[in-house]
Design a protein around this motif. Structure first.
Motif, mmCIF file in Angstrom:
data_model
loop_
_atom_site.group_PDB
_atom_site.id
_atom_site.type_symbol
_atom_site.label_atom_id
_atom_site.label_comp_id
_atom_site.label_asym_id
_atom_site.label_seq_id
_atom_site.Cartn_x
_atom_site.Cartn_y
_atom_site.Cartn_z
ATOM 1 N N ARG A 53 0.848 -1.195 0.000
ATOM 2 C CA ARG A 53 0.000 0.000 0.000
ATOM 3 C C ARG A 53 0.887 1.249 0.000
ATOM 4 O O ARG A 53 1.782 1.380 0.827
ATOM 5 N N LEU A 54 0.605 2.146 -0.937
ATOM 6 C CA LEU A 54 1.297 3.429 -1.025
ATOM 7 C C LEU A 54 0.254 4.521 -0.889
ATOM 8 O O LEU A 54 -0.663 4.610 -1.706
ATOM 9 N N ILE A 75 3.413 7.636 -11.141
ATOM 10 C CA ILE A 75 3.413 6.972 -9.837
ATOM 11 C C ILE A 75 2.403 5.831 -9.835
ATOM 12 O O ILE A 75 2.676 4.744 -9.313
ATOM 13 N N ARG A 76 1.251 6.050 -10.425
ATOM 14 C CA ARG A 76 0.249 4.988 -10.509
ATOM 15 C C ARG A 76 0.797 3.799 -11.297
ATOM 16 O O ARG A 76 0.625 2.642 -10.901
ATOM 17 N N ARG A 77 1.484 4.065 -12.396
ATOM 18 C CA ARG A 77 2.069 2.982 -13.191
ATOM 19 C C ARG A 77 3.136 2.222 -12.403
ATOM 20 O O ARG A 77 3.214 0.991 -12.490
ATOM 21 N N LEU A 78 3.973 2.947 -11.669
ATOM 22 C CA LEU A 78 5.000 2.290 -10.859
ATOM 23 C C LEU A 78 4.377 1.398 -9.794
ATOM 24 O O LEU A 78 4.838 0.272 -9.572
ATOM 25 N N ALA A 79 3.339 1.902 -9.146
ATOM 26 C CA ALA A 79 2.658 1.122 -8.104
ATOM 27 C C ALA A 79 2.018 -0.122 -8.703
ATOM 28 O O ALA A 79 2.160 -1.231 -8.159
ATOM 29 N N ASP A 83 2.472 -4.244 -8.061
ATOM 30 C CA ASP A 83 1.272 -4.764 -7.400
ATOM 31 C C ASP A 83 1.039 -4.095 -6.038
ATOM 32 O O ASP A 83 0.725 -4.749 -5.045
ATOM 33 N N VAL A 84 1.230 -2.782 -6.013
ATOM 34 C CA VAL A 84 1.045 -1.972 -4.811
ATOM 35 C C VAL A 84 -0.208 -1.124 -5.004
ATOM 36 O O VAL A 84 -0.368 -0.477 -6.046
ATOM 37 N N ARG A 85 -1.073 -1.139 -4.010
ATOM 38 C CA ARG A 85 -2.289 -0.326 -4.077
ATOM 39 C C ARG A 85 -1.926 1.131 -3.796
ATOM 40 O O ARG A 85 -1.318 1.439 -2.787
ATOM 41 N N LEU A 86 -2.345 2.028 -4.680
ATOM 42 C CA LEU A 86 -2.085 3.462 -4.534
ATOM 43 C C LEU A 86 -3.341 4.156 -4.055
ATOM 44 O O LEU A 86 -4.405 4.006 -4.663
#
Length: 94
Positions: A53-54, A75-79, A83-86
């Motif tokens: 989670r970010l 940032i959304r693409r990196l997350a 597989d990190v929820r932004l």
């Protein structure tokens, strides 16, 4: 009437839980500082591999200008790639 210079951007990073990284942005993002924010996120995702989670907390002066919008999309693409929820708070229009 003269306009005041933009507030400098401050990036504050905390890890309130082992699975969460919080980034608080205070001030105004421009072309130069948007790269700094994206690089900060990229480095955090590399060094905090267990994060799921970010949370990105944007200040009220974060307007919908092209530089901040492009940075938030990156940032959304990196997350997503990790597989990190932004979660983005304090900003409208994205």
């Amino acid at each position: 009437m003269t306009s005041s210079p933009p507030d400098p951007l401050t990036i504050i990073v905390t890890t309130p839980r082992s699975d969460t990284v919080e980034i608080r942005l205070d001030g105004e993002m421009d072309d130069e500082t948007s790269y700094e924010v994206v690089d900060t996120v990229r480095q955090l995702l590399r060094t905090h591999r267990g994060v799921s989670r970010l949370e990105l907390h944007c200040g009220p002066t974060m307007a919908g200008d092209p530089a901040s919008t492009a940075a938030l999309l990156m940032i959304r693409r990196l997350a997503e790639a990790d597989d990190v929820r932004l979660i983005v708070t304090g900003r409208t229009g994205l």
